[in-house]
Write a protein that holds these residues in place. Structure first.
Motif, PDB file in Angstrom:
ATOM      1  N   GLY A  99      14.168 -16.486 -30.026  1.00 14.72           N
ATOM      2  CA  GLY A  99      15.605 -16.043 -29.802  1.00 14.72           C
ATOM      3  C   GLY A  99      15.352 -14.994 -28.775  1.00 14.72           C
ATOM      4  N   ALA A 100      14.370 -14.650 -28.060  1.00 19.05           N
ATOM      5  CA  ALA A 100      14.415 -13.635 -27.142  1.00 19.05           C
ATOM      6  C   ALA A 100      15.271 -14.332 -25.664  1.00 19.05           C
ATOM      7  N   PRO A 101      15.918 -13.058 -25.187  1.00 24.44           N
ATOM      8  CA  PRO A 101      16.658 -13.338 -23.851  1.00 24.44           C
ATOM      9  C   PRO A 101      15.620 -13.456 -22.776  1.00 24.44           C
ATOM     10  N   LEU A 102      16.071 -14.252 -21.558  1.00 24.19           N
ATOM     11  CA  LEU A 102      15.264 -14.149 -20.493  1.00 24.19           C
ATOM     12  C   LEU A 102      15.670 -13.193 -19.450  1.00 24.19           C
ATOM     13  N   LEU A 103      14.827 -12.458 -19.035  1.00 22.34           N
ATOM     14  CA  LEU A 103      14.911 -11.575 -17.966  1.00 22.34           C
ATOM     15  C   LEU A 103      14.348 -12.085 -16.560  1.00 22.34           C
ATOM     16  N   MET A 104      15.108 -12.229 -15.134  1.00 22.03           N
ATOM     17  CA  MET A 104      14.505 -12.954 -14.118  1.00 22.03           C
ATOM     18  C   MET A 104      15.409 -12.319 -13.097  1.00 22.03           C
TER      19      MET A 104
END
Length: 341
Positions: A99-104
């Motif tokens: 359920g974690a968001p993605l950072l890019m």
């Protein structure tokens, strides 16, 4: 100053090694000649941050499942340094699992999508045309055409949403600030993370201890000076990061010695550039004709793809530095000739 390695051995499969307060190292297998990738878990209060994902195969998924089940808190964020399959390949799966968001960065997120969908100059058909222009033989070209998109096979699904990270941003983890350093040449907008408080930098593929990361020119940007971008990025890292900083690379062992490693990489690439110049002293040659100069070993199809991209990068650098000229022969092949100083 030579490099110093504080850890003689990597962690065993599925195990975590703490390399700095709240920073844990784990290693996953890769199905290539380069047979591993280093991944990182950062303590974040009552939770955890994952940096990079590993390659999508069942063994890696099983290992991640065991690790995540053993953590004493939830995964709160997933940070991916760049779009290559060993870094992004399990992002969608990990996001669904945790359920974690993605950072890019935008450059990496969007490049992943155009490469996956084979549009905008990215994909096998564009690469085949590029390599044909640079003299690769019909047998190799046929293998690339038959293989198609290796990226889509290596990245089974891509996320549709992400949180954008930019150059100069600061990501706070467990109250500690990680400065975002952007590098170019290996990937469009590669992210490294530097924490001055911990004296640690997660360098991704931009700075490796024993090998030089691949620097390629892609069909979408045929005249790019990817090697020049890469060397400039290394100089920026050497300027920003103190000698006492522990470097956490994606491949190889953690090490101390940013500045001497950057100097070694400059010397390595200059040696390769001079070898190319010497080989093009009397007659113009194509990138394909120069593969043996840069890579003095047999290359399989996968390795030939990287080798061609790297050869073109070095030749573009030499041309734009005024050390070579580019000529297109009557056969339509691009060749390069040394300019006499």
């Amino acid at each position: 100053m030579s490099l110093h390695y504080p850890h003689a051995q990597p962690p065993a499969a599925g195990e975590l090694t703490e390399v700095a307060p709240g920073v844990f190292w784990l290693r996953m297998p890769l199905p290539f000649q380069l047979d591993h990738i280093n991944l990182w878990l950062l303590r974040d209060g009552d939770g955890w941050v994952i940096v990079d994902t590993g390659f999508p195969d069942d063994a890696v998924r099983e290992t991640w499942s065991r690790i995540i089940d053993s953590l004493d808190g939830p995964v709160t964020r997933l940070i991916v340094t760049h779009f290559h399959p060993d870094h992004l390949g399990l992002a969608t799966w990990l996001m669904e699992k945790t359920g974690a968001p993605l950072l890019m960065t935008s450059g990496e997120f969007l490049t992943a999508h155009v490469v996956w969908h084979e549009v905008a100059g990215h994909g096998a058909r564009f690469m085949v045309d590029q390599f044909r222009q640079h003299g690769l033989d019909a047998e190799h070209l046929a293998k690339f055409e038959k293989r198609g998109s290796g990226y889509r096979k290596a990245v089974p699904a891509l996320p549709d949403y992400y949180q954008r990270i930019k150059a100069g941003d600061v990501v706070t983890v467990d109250g500690k600030k990680w400065q975002i350093i952007i590098g170019h040449g290996h990937a469009p907008e590669h992210m490294a993370l530097y924490c001055a408080e911990l004296d640690v930098v997660i360098s991704g593929d931009m700075l490796l201890p024993r090998i030089s990361t691949n620097v390629s020119v892609f069909a979408a940007t045929p005249d790019a000076d990817a090697l020049g971008w890469y060397l400039t990025s290394l100089d920026e890292m050497a300027r920003l990061i103190p000698e006492k900083t522990l470097v956490l690379p994606s491949h190889g062992l953690p090490f101390y010695g940013v500045q001497p490693r950057v100097a070694d990489l400059h010397a390595h690439h200059e040696e390769r550039l001079r070898a190319l110049e010497n080989s093009c002293d009397e007659a113009p040659k194509s990138a394909a004709e120069l593969l043996d100069v840069l890579f003095q070993r047999a290359l399989d199809t996968h390795q030939t793809m990287f080798a061609m991209g790297e050869a073109i990068a070095h030749l573009n650098y030499l041309e734009q530095a005024g050390r070579m000229s580019r000529v297109t022969d009557t056969d339509g092949v691009i060749r390069f000739l040394r300019l006499q100083q």
